[in-house]
Each structure stands twice: as structure tokens, then as C-alpha cells.
Motif scaffolding. Structure first.
Motif: not given
Length: 218
Positions: A116-134
Motif C-alpha cells: 500500500r505504501m509503495v502504491v501511495a508514494d511511488s507517484r511522488q517518489f518514483p524510485w520507490i516503485a523501481q526499487e520494489f520492482a527490483a
């Protein structure tokens, strides 16, 4: 002489010894409750019961703390796909083990909160989604390699093993992960029925039919 207020001297030694884990635990609580962007380093220090300087001695930034949290999620994924699971029986047995472990992971509150945090914050912090995907992608790739191996052996017929891996996990996610993410208290179908129907549907499409010459005698 340096003032005691705001220094490590104001923090008990026992607390300092476990300060790194205390910070991570505080980050798990605050990040999952409020989101990554809404929590300051000062708030993390207070929640961990540490001086601000102690926090910065352990972690240079919130990003570094997030990456430590990500290592915990990575460990949960490794538990869901333990080494050697691909050898635990025929394809039906292996898929059953994998499906059950995925559903167990979906029920883990910390894992859901992290998503939920990744979904909510990845728009403001795109690197979060990238690191989670990694962290997530290698598990999908591992399942794809398993399907590719079975295809090479003539057991499955997966023209695109990566697509097949996403198909298998996508069915489970549709009925398990996303309902939990939306706050539902139960799935629409029993877990065991979901597992068996997912495997049946997947193998009906991807299992290579035995040739007449390879069929066992009746």
C-alpha cells in the motif's frame, strides 16, 4: 563540553546497542501508517526512542531506511519461494506449493502494508516503485525459468514463459492480493479452491498433450 541534550549521552547504552533495529521497527510502523513522504527523520528518532544524532549515525537518510525495510520484504519473498521448491514433485505439486505460499504471503499484514505504501508514494517518489520492482522481478523471472525448463523437457508448452508466469500469479493476485489490499476481510472463494482451479486452468492451457506413443498402457 558538548551538551547532553540531543546527543547520544542521553540515550541508554542498551538502547544504543539495538538502535539500528529500533529505527527499522519505528520506520515500519510510521511508514506503513502514514506513508514514506509524511514521516521525518526527527519523528523516526523519537519513535525509536533515540537521539537524532544516533539516528544519523546509523542511517544517512530515509531512503537508506526504506532500503532496509525492502530487505525484509525480500526475505519474505525468499520464504515464499524457498530454494529447491522446483524439485518438490511434478508440476502439479510444485505449482500447488507455490500457490499456497503466495496466498500465505498475501495475508501477511506487513507485506500488504508495504505494498500500500509503495502504491501511495511511488507517484511522488518514483524510485520507490523501481526499487520494489527490483526485488519482485527476480521471483517472477525464477518462475518463468521453471516454466521454460518444463517446456524444454516437453512437459509444458509455454511459448512465452514470462507471460505464463504472470498469468499464473495474476489469477492468484486477482482473488487474493487485491481484495486484501482493498481491506476486505475474506476472499470471494476458499483458498484451497482458488489454488486448485488456478492450477487446473493454467495446466489446461499450457500442459503439452502426451502423444499416443507416450501414453501409459491402460
Amino acid at each position: 563540553m558538548e551538551a547532553r541534550n540531543g546527543s547520544d549521552a542521553s540515550v541508554p547504552k542498551a538502547r544504543r546497542g539495538g538502535s539500528r533495529e529500533a529505527i527499522i521497527e519505528a520506520a515500519v510502523r510510521l511508514f506503513l501508517e502514514r506513508g514514506f513522504g509524511a514521516v521525518s527523520m526527527d519523528e523516526l528518532a523519537g519513535a525509536a526512542g533515540l537521539a537524532r544524532r544516533t539516528l544519523y549515525n546509523q542511517f544517512a537518510s530515509k531512503e537508506e531506511i526504506f532500503r532496509q525495510m525492502l530487505l525484509r520484504v525480500s526475505g519474505q519473498l525468499e520464504n515464499a519461494f524457498p530454494p529447491g521448491i522446483e524439485t518438490q514433485g511434478d508440476v502439479d505439486d510444485v505449482l500447488r506449493l507455490i500457490a499456497r505460499m503466495i496466498l500465505d504471503l498475501h495475508r501477511h499484514p506487513e507485506y500488504l502494508g508495504f505494498l500500500r505504501m509503495v502504491v501511495a508514494d511511488s507517484r511522488q517518489f518514483p524510485w520507490i516503485a523501481q526499487e520494489f520492482a527490483a526485488v519482485m522481478d527476480p521471483q517472477t523471472e525464477r518462475l518463468a525459468r521453471y516454466f521454460a525448463h518444463l517446456t524444454a523437457m516437453g512437459i509444458l508448452d509455454c511459448r512465452n514463459p514470462t507471460l505464463a508466469a504472470h498469468q499464473f500469479m495474476g489469477i492468484l493476485n486477482e482473488f487474493s492480493l487485491w481484495p486484501w489490499m482493498m481491506g476486505r476481510e475474506s476472499m470471494a472463494v476458499p483458498a484451497e479452491e482458488l489454488v486448485e482451479e488456478t492450477i487446473r486452468m493454467f495446466l489446461r492451457h499450457h500442459r503439452r498433450p502426451r502423444s499416443e506413443g507416450n501414453r501409459p498402457p491402460s
